[in-house]
Design an enzyme around this catalytic site. Structure first.
Site, short mmCIF file in Angstrom:
data_model
loop_
_atom_site.label_atom_id
_atom_site.label_comp_id
_atom_site.label_asym_id
_atom_site.label_seq_id
_atom_site.Cartn_x
_atom_site.Cartn_y
_atom_site.Cartn_z
CD GLU A 63 -0.91 0.04 3.83
OE1 GLU A 63 -2.03 -0.50 3.83
OE2 GLU A 63 -0.42 0.61 4.82
CG HIS A 65 -0.56 5.24 3.79
ND1 HIS A 65 0.55 5.71 4.46
CD2 HIS A 65 -0.58 3.89 4.02
CE1 HIS A 65 1.15 4.71 5.09
NE2 HIS A 65 0.50 3.58 4.83
CG HIS A 103 4.65 0.81 3.03
ND1 HIS A 103 4.00 1.92 2.56
CD2 HIS A 103 3.91 0.35 4.07
CE1 HIS A 103 2.91 2.14 3.29
NE2 HIS A 103 2.82 1.19 4.20
CB CYS A 117 3.46 0.03 12.70
SG CYS A 117 3.07 1.34 11.52
#
Lengths: 145, 145
Positions: A63, A65, A103, A117
């Site tokens: 994805e 973003h 990534h 994360c």
């Protein structure tokens, strides 16, 4: 969270009072054999801290973003795609994932890969790759192995 | 931080491109044998992630403040004071430190104690205890050992 502020580890990367979320797998999903546990999502903090773990051979969502990810590998080893690079990663390694950068984390064949994360509490929704993009990015892993 | 987003661990809780800050010790300082490494302080994130490590017998600053700490123990074992409680802590345990709550981590005698601490990038300055408060809070550790 327990009212007293302490949440004891069970060992093996599970915690008292922390739910394990297993992603539903579908044919086209760009992830495999991954779970998420939200360790901290206190509204008084600007960020959340989550723990993701992939089984051997599993991988996180491919994805990109606007928001940034700050990652620390906690267990195991595998590879990380960041932009057009694939690099080996192992316990304690740090990765900063900048805005709008493709990534994905992939566990090696023999052991799980787990990472923390840190992410903004308010964040945009990830964009997923087209089939063509996913195929092209996947080749980077093949080349790195 | 390396430009490519990856910072490799040296093992033993040191990292490429991350400075080790050793606190200056003075007679009256409410901490002992502790180092800090700032792992992530990206301005695009609302929080920072720091790694603190105390040598055997060392302890973090005894303090309280408005901002919240979200802590994960990474290595070793010791005790944590939170408010009027002292609890044993070990690797992977989680602690949430609410606003205006006295807190301190102390390593055991035989091994270091290391923890991650997530904190708001913008935060207030800690308040330190008076000598009387420090003595009273210190007794809670004695009672817990």
């Amino acid at each position: 969270m327990a009212d007293d502020g302490f949440r004891t580890s069970h060992g093996d990367f599970r915690w008292d009072g922390v739910d394990l979320l297993a992603y539903k797998q579908e044919g086209s999903a760009p992830f495999k054999d991954i779970t998420r546990q939200t360790l901290f999502a206190d509204t008084r903090l600007g960020c959340e801290l989550r723990y993701f773990e992939m089984a051997p051979g599993g991988y996180s969502t491919l994805e990109k973003h606007q928001h940034v990810h700050a990652v620390m590998i906690l267990r195991g080893e595998g590879h990380c795609l960041l932009g057009d690079q694939v690099r080996p990663v192992a316990a304690q390694d740090l990765v900063t994932i900048p805005p709008w950068t493709w990534h994905q984390f992939r566990a090696g064949p023999d052991q799980p890969l787990g990472f923390l994360c840190m992410v903004n509490a308010l964040r945009d929704k990830p964009v997923l790759p087209s089939a063509e993009e996913a195929a092209a990015l996947g080749k980077l892993f093949t080349a790195a192995n």
